[in-house]
Motif scaffolding. Structure first.
Motif, mmCIF file in Angstrom:
data_model
loop_
_atom_site.group_PDB
_atom_site.id
_atom_site.type_symbol
_atom_site.label_atom_id
_atom_site.label_comp_id
_atom_site.label_asym_id
_atom_site.label_seq_id
_atom_site.Cartn_x
_atom_site.Cartn_y
_atom_site.Cartn_z
ATOM 1 N N VAL A 13 0.874 -1.088 0.194
ATOM 2 C CA VAL A 13 0.105 -0.129 0.151
ATOM 3 C C VAL A 13 0.951 1.168 0.047
ATOM 4 O O VAL A 13 0.759 2.203 -0.748
ATOM 5 N N LEU A 14 1.804 1.299 0.822
ATOM 6 C CA LEU A 14 2.846 2.354 0.836
ATOM 7 C C LEU A 14 3.445 2.561 -0.367
ATOM 8 O O LEU A 14 3.729 3.816 -0.709
ATOM 9 N N MET A 15 3.809 1.520 -1.270
ATOM 10 C CA MET A 15 4.412 1.635 -2.244
ATOM 11 C C MET A 15 3.607 2.317 -3.482
ATOM 12 O O MET A 15 4.048 3.387 -4.341
ATOM 13 N N GLU A 16 2.377 1.979 -3.432
ATOM 14 C CA GLU A 16 1.450 2.208 -4.320
ATOM 15 C C GLU A 16 1.013 3.674 -4.262
ATOM 16 O O GLU A 16 1.217 4.704 -5.122
ATOM 17 N N LYS A 17 1.029 4.231 -2.822
ATOM 18 C CA LYS A 17 0.496 5.692 -2.648
ATOM 19 C C LYS A 17 1.870 6.651 -2.589
ATOM 20 O O LYS A 17 1.614 7.634 -3.045
ATOM 21 N N ALA A 18 2.959 6.102 -2.437
ATOM 22 C CA ALA A 18 4.193 6.969 -2.522
ATOM 23 C C ALA A 18 4.495 7.354 -3.959
ATOM 24 O O ALA A 18 5.132 8.429 -3.859
ATOM 25 N N GLU A 19 4.080 6.735 -4.666
ATOM 26 C CA GLU A 19 4.258 7.049 -6.189
ATOM 27 C C GLU A 19 3.662 8.517 -6.433
ATOM 28 O O GLU A 19 4.147 9.287 -7.076
ATOM 29 N N THR A 20 2.466 8.779 -5.922
ATOM 30 C CA THR A 20 2.113 10.208 -6.095
ATOM 31 C C THR A 20 2.112 11.131 -4.915
ATOM 32 O O THR A 20 2.050 12.115 -5.023
ATOM 33 N N ASP A 21 2.262 10.530 -3.683
ATOM 34 C CA ASP A 21 2.209 11.234 -2.660
ATOM 35 C C ASP A 21 3.621 10.928 -1.967
ATOM 36 O O ASP A 21 4.199 10.243 -1.360
ATOM 37 N N LYS A 22 4.345 12.227 -2.272
ATOM 38 C CA LYS A 22 5.866 12.388 -1.865
ATOM 39 C C LYS A 22 6.134 12.804 -0.623
ATOM 40 O O LYS A 22 7.158 12.810 -0.156
ATOM 41 N N ASP A 23 5.279 13.000 0.286
ATOM 42 C CA ASP A 23 5.127 13.536 1.725
ATOM 43 C C ASP A 23 5.207 12.074 2.534
ATOM 44 O O ASP A 23 5.571 12.011 3.789
ATOM 45 N N ILE A 24 4.869 11.135 1.873
ATOM 46 C CA ILE A 24 5.150 9.644 2.563
ATOM 47 C C ILE A 24 6.439 9.249 2.699
ATOM 48 O O ILE A 24 7.390 9.268 1.805
ATOM 49 N N VAL A 25 6.997 9.041 3.903
ATOM 50 C CA VAL A 25 8.254 8.808 4.345
ATOM 51 C C VAL A 25 8.147 7.410 5.420
ATOM 52 O O VAL A 25 7.521 7.363 6.206
ATOM 53 N N GLU A 46 14.570 8.251 -1.584
ATOM 54 C CA GLU A 46 14.516 9.584 -1.176
ATOM 55 C C GLU A 46 13.586 9.756 -0.067
ATOM 56 O O GLU A 46 13.302 10.811 0.375
ATOM 57 N N GLN A 47 12.494 8.810 0.097
ATOM 58 C CA GLN A 47 11.592 8.596 1.063
ATOM 59 C C GLN A 47 11.742 7.626 2.140
ATOM 60 O O GLN A 47 10.674 7.199 2.788
ATOM 61 N N PHE A 48 12.979 7.283 2.206
ATOM 62 C CA PHE A 48 13.119 6.313 3.146
ATOM 63 C C PHE A 48 14.430 6.764 4.027
ATOM 64 O O PHE A 48 15.472 7.213 3.579
ATOM 65 N N LEU A 65 9.738 14.902 11.269
ATOM 66 C CA LEU A 65 9.360 14.775 9.897
ATOM 67 C C LEU A 65 7.996 15.273 9.875
ATOM 68 O O LEU A 65 7.537 15.896 9.000
ATOM 69 N N ALA A 66 7.034 14.736 10.525
ATOM 70 C CA ALA A 66 5.624 15.024 10.561
ATOM 71 C C ALA A 66 5.455 16.384 10.816
ATOM 72 O O ALA A 66 4.507 17.051 10.270
ATOM 73 N N LYS A 67 6.169 17.069 11.608
ATOM 74 C CA LYS A 67 5.812 18.553 12.042
ATOM 75 C C LYS A 67 6.356 19.342 10.775
ATOM 76 O O LYS A 67 6.006 20.710 10.704
ATOM 77 N N CYS A 68 7.182 18.694 9.967
ATOM 78 C CA CYS A 68 7.494 19.324 8.749
ATOM 79 C C CYS A 68 6.515 19.016 7.506
ATOM 80 O O CYS A 68 6.841 19.367 6.359
ATOM 81 N N GLY A 69 5.578 18.390 7.916
ATOM 82 C CA GLY A 69 4.454 17.889 6.859
ATOM 83 C C GLY A 69 4.291 16.731 6.271
ATOM 84 O O GLY A 69 3.657 16.533 5.307
ATOM 85 N N LYS A 70 5.384 15.910 6.631
ATOM 86 C CA LYS A 70 5.612 14.627 6.232
ATOM 87 C C LYS A 70 4.405 13.418 6.759
ATOM 88 O O LYS A 70 4.187 13.748 7.692
ATOM 89 N N LYS A 71 4.519 12.209 6.204
ATOM 90 C CA LYS A 71 3.678 11.477 6.551
ATOM 91 C C LYS A 71 4.459 10.231 6.988
ATOM 92 O O LYS A 71 4.686 9.113 6.122
ATOM 93 N N PRO A 72 5.068 10.100 7.981
ATOM 94 C CA PRO A 72 6.021 9.184 8.353
ATOM 95 C C PRO A 72 5.380 7.732 8.829
ATOM 96 O O PRO A 72 4.303 7.922 9.689
ATOM 97 N N PHE A 73 5.852 6.774 8.635
ATOM 98 C CA PHE A 73 5.599 5.378 9.113
ATOM 99 C C PHE A 73 6.840 4.815 9.619
ATOM 100 O O PHE A 73 7.823 4.395 8.787
ATOM 101 N N ALA A 74 6.880 4.600 10.903
ATOM 102 C CA ALA A 74 8.256 4.240 11.436
ATOM 103 C C ALA A 74 8.081 2.510 11.823
ATOM 104 O O ALA A 74 7.275 2.208 12.811
#
Length: 312
Positions: A13-25, A46-48, A65-74
């Motif tokens: 799911v993350l790979m599919e969504k990260a293609e268009t959503d560059k805020d996913i980290v 660049e998103q890892f 990263l979240a405070k900078c607007g990213k969507k992190p999955f740790a």
């Protein structure tokens, strides 16, 4: 038999969504292999972020990263993520109400043979005790995928626990009755209610079938959303039966069983039994061997239900 573990569903799911959503980290603590996230790291370098074996840093960096607007999955083994970085989860994520999804991989007794140091039998209780922290234990790959998609749409902290091995499908690609923060009713009954989460949902569902053969009507709630707990679903289903059994891959204190007991006891008093791991170091073995040993399988659940009903 399904061979795709829930952790792989997360990566897909993350790979599919990260293609268009560059805020996913995606961030890992030297765990990209065991988290099945190596393909993500290879496709989206660049998103890892690899922080090494430093779980506290993993969570704090994710919060930054979240405070900078990213969507992190740790992602990190649940046994370490829920203990070594507990303060960071509490302060950097929950207290700050920060958009970080903590992914506890190989949860419960997935690392069975490695013993108590690698078991996470306390994480539901620990993470649920943190204000603002939501806790999820999806039951199969399809529900896991739906949950990740939903978490990508909100901005609040969450802890997600998945096991290491593939689990038998409960839903299908075209039939996933998923509603965020609402339990899924897998069966309705008039004798006993089973409330299960995570990998315990499959054996509970099989137990429903075994009980039916004995003339016992069993209901089943897939309580993937441990916090917030779907109290309304519990009260509605418990009000139709004589007894309630919670089933979880967790210590007997502070987990799903404790929460279910509180709800049932206050709203519709019934006999409540909590089937869980013991308050002791768990035996070494595969997940299946551990479950069988402690009766956390279809036969054990069905036997406990029949035993309780005879006592009433």
């Amino acid at each position: 038999m399904n061979k795709i573990p829930n952790r792989q569903a997360i990566c897909e799911v993350l790979m599919e969504k990260a293609e268009t959503d560059k805020d996913i980290v995606v961030l890992c603590s030297d765990s990209r292999g065991s988290a099945s996230l190596a393909p993500f790291a290879a496709k989206y370098p660049e998103q890892f972020v690899e922080v090494g074996i430093a779980e506290q840093d993993l969570v704090s960096i994710s919060a930054g990263l979240a405070k900078c607007g990213k969507k992190p999955f740790a992602a990190s083994p649940a046994c370490f993520l829920s203990t070594r970085s507990y303060e960071q989860a509490k302060i950097d994520c929950a207290y700050s109400d920060t958009n970080v999804t903590l992914v506890g991989i190989s949860g419960g007794v997935s690392y069975g043979a490695l013993g108590m140091s690698h078991h996470s039998a306390q994480d539901i209780a620990a993470m649920s005790a943190i204000p603002n922290m939501r806790v999820y234990l999806p039951s199969d790959r399809f529900q896991t995928a739906k949950l990740i998609e939903a978490l990508l749409q909100d901005t609040r902290p969450a802890y997600l626990r998945v096991g290491r091995n593939a689990v038998e499908d409960i839903y299908s690609e075209n039939d996933i009755p998923f509603v965020m923060d609402k339990a899924t009713v897998l069966a309705e009954g008039t004798d006993v209610l089973l409330v299960a989460c995570g990998e315990m949902v499959r054996p509970a569902l099989d137990a429903v079938a075994l009980l039916k053969e004995q003339g016992i009507s069993a209901g089943l709630l897939d309580m993937y959303c441990v916090k917030p707990l779907d109290k309304e679903a519990i009260v509605d289903a418990a009000g139709k039966v004589k007894a309630v059994i919670s089933v979880e891959e967790h210590a007997p204190f502070g987990g799903l069983g404790s929460m279910v007991s509180q709800v049932v006891g206050s709203a519709c008093p019934r006999r409540v039994i909590n089937m869980a791991l013991p308050d002791a170091p768990v035996i070494s073995g595969t997940s299946r061997e551990v479950f069988d040993y402690y009766g956390l399988n279809a036969e054990g659940i069905a036997a406990k239900a029949a035993e309780i009903l005879k006592e009433l």
